[in-house]
Design a protein around this motif. Structure first.
Motif, PDB file in Angstrom:
ATOM      1  N   HIS A 272      -2.321   3.539   5.074  1.00 44.02           N
ATOM      2  CA  HIS A 272      -2.611   3.063   3.719  1.00 44.02           C
ATOM      3  C   HIS A 272      -1.586   3.540   2.691  1.00 44.02           C
ATOM      4  O   HIS A 272      -1.333   2.848   1.700  1.00 44.02           O
ATOM      5  N   ALA A 273      -0.973   4.690   2.936  1.00 49.09           N
ATOM      6  CA  ALA A 273       0.053   5.183   2.014  1.00 49.09           C
ATOM      7  C   ALA A 273       1.250   4.227   1.999  1.00 49.09           C
ATOM      8  O   ALA A 273       1.790   3.906   0.938  1.00 49.09           O
ATOM      9  N   PHE A 274       1.649   3.740   3.181  1.00 47.10           N
ATOM     10  CA  PHE A 274       2.787   2.821   3.234  1.00 47.10           C
ATOM     11  C   PHE A 274       2.419   1.437   2.722  1.00 47.10           C
ATOM     12  O   PHE A 274       3.255   0.745   2.142  1.00 47.10           O
ATOM     13  N   LEU A 275       1.177   1.021   2.927  1.00 48.60           N
ATOM     14  CA  LEU A 275       0.724  -0.249   2.349  1.00 48.60           C
ATOM     15  C   LEU A 275       0.765  -0.187   0.825  1.00 48.60           C
ATOM     16  O   LEU A 275       1.215  -1.130   0.165  1.00 48.60           O
ATOM     17  N   ALA A 276       0.301   0.917   0.276  1.00 53.12           N
ATOM     18  CA  ALA A 276       0.326   1.094  -1.177  1.00 53.12           C
ATOM     19  C   ALA A 276       1.764   1.133  -1.689  1.00 53.12           C
ATOM     20  O   ALA A 276       2.083   0.526  -2.719  1.00 53.12           O
ATOM     21  N   LEU A 277       2.634   1.832  -0.960  1.00 48.20           N
ATOM     22  CA  LEU A 277       4.044   1.903  -1.352  1.00 48.20           C
ATOM     23  C   LEU A 277       4.667   0.511  -1.347  1.00 48.20           C
ATOM     24  O   LEU A 277       5.353   0.125  -2.294  1.00 48.20           O
ATOM     25  N   GLU A 278       4.416  -0.252  -0.289  1.00 49.31           N
ATOM     26  CA  GLU A 278       4.961  -1.604  -0.198  1.00 49.31           C
ATOM     27  C   GLU A 278       4.494  -2.464  -1.372  1.00 49.31           C
ATOM     28  O   GLU A 278       5.285  -3.162  -2.008  1.00 49.31           O
ATOM     29  N   ARG A 279       3.219  -2.395  -1.669  1.00 50.90           N
ATOM     30  CA  ARG A 279       2.651  -3.184  -2.757  1.00 50.90           C
ATOM     31  C   ARG A 279       3.272  -2.801  -4.098  1.00 50.90           C
ATOM     32  O   ARG A 279       3.690  -3.662  -4.876  1.00 50.90           O
ATOM     33  N   GLU A 280       3.354  -1.518  -4.379  1.00 53.39           N
ATOM     34  CA  GLU A 280       3.888  -1.066  -5.672  1.00 53.39           C
ATOM     35  C   GLU A 280       5.381  -1.349  -5.796  1.00 53.39           C
ATOM     36  O   GLU A 280       5.853  -1.710  -6.878  1.00 53.39           O
ATOM     37  N   LEU A 281       6.123  -1.188  -4.702  1.00 52.95           N
ATOM     38  CA  LEU A 281       7.549  -1.505  -4.751  1.00 52.95           C
ATOM     39  C   LEU A 281       7.766  -3.004  -4.965  1.00 52.95           C
ATOM     40  O   LEU A 281       8.673  -3.402  -5.699  1.00 52.95           O
ATOM     41  N   ALA A 282       6.946  -3.838  -4.351  1.00 52.83           N
ATOM     42  CA  ALA A 282       7.077  -5.288  -4.541  1.00 52.83           C
ATOM     43  C   ALA A 282       6.878  -5.662  -6.007  1.00 52.83           C
ATOM     44  O   ALA A 282       7.647  -6.460  -6.560  1.00 52.83           O
ATOM     45  N   VAL A 283       5.869  -5.086  -6.645  1.00 57.08           N
ATOM     46  CA  VAL A 283       5.619  -5.364  -8.071  1.00 57.08           C
ATOM     47  C   VAL A 283       6.789  -4.839  -8.907  1.00 57.08           C
ATOM     48  O   VAL A 283       7.312  -5.539  -9.780  1.00 57.08           O
ATOM     49  N   PHE A 284       7.202  -3.621  -8.628  1.00 57.61           N
ATOM     50  CA  PHE A 284       8.297  -3.012  -9.377  1.00 57.61           C
ATOM     51  C   PHE A 284       9.581  -3.838  -9.242  1.00 57.61           C
ATOM     52  O   PHE A 284      10.263  -4.115 -10.235  1.00 57.61           O
TER      53      PHE A 284
END
Length: 160
Positions: free
Chosen positions: A8-20
């Motif tokens: 879940h940490a990498f899923l969250a990272l992927e999601r936040e980086l995509a938005v950023f």
């Protein structure tokens, strides 16, 4: 536990980086147009590199930005046409040239960059300075590791 679990940490990272990254691409286009109305968004990072590192060979710029020589040549021709960069002979190698900002390019870029920094300062005003410094440190680490990975990938001939 069988199989590969979801981290879940990498899923969250992927999601936040995509938005950023989506927002950063949009902002780069806006910033590029503020430097010059005809400037394409990808050129903003190129101008930043020249401002930060000084005169560079086109091949070094291409490697740093992560684009091919043909793409870099096209971008540099456009920047030269807008009067933002100039090529000068490389004193270390008469066959090569260095790309640098013109006075006009430096002036336009500096004004926009100052406004961008002020925007960051407003957005992060509630953050502790140590948090801003930590974010910069972590992003630098991520970028350095990506650069090393990219260099290794290129040295292996693009094979994974």
């Amino acid at each position: 536990m069988g199989g590969i679990g979801v981290d879940h940490a990498f899923l969250a990272l992927e999601r936040e980086l995509a938005v950023f990254l989506r927002r950063a691409r949009a902002a780069s286009g806006e910033l590029a147009r503020k430097v010059h109305p005809d400037l394409e968004s990808a050129a903003y990072g190129l101008l930043m590199r020249l401002e930060d590192a000084g005169p560079q060979r086109a091949t070094d710029l291409a490697g740093y930005i992560g684009v091919g020589k043909a793409t870099m040549s096209r971008q540099l021709r456009a920047l030269e046409g807008l009067g933002l960069v100039i090529r000068t002979p490389d004193p270390a190698d008469g066959r090569a040239s260095l790309v640098e900002l013109t006075d006009e390019g430096r002036s336009r870029f500096s004004a926009v960059r100052g406004a961008r920094r002020a925007r960051y300062a407003r957005r992060l005003a509630a953050w502790e300075r140590s948090e801003v410094a930590e974010l910069a440190r972590l992003l630098r680490r991520l970028n350095s590791e990506q650069e090393a990975d990219d260099a290794g990938h290129t040295a292996r001939g693009g094979e994974e």
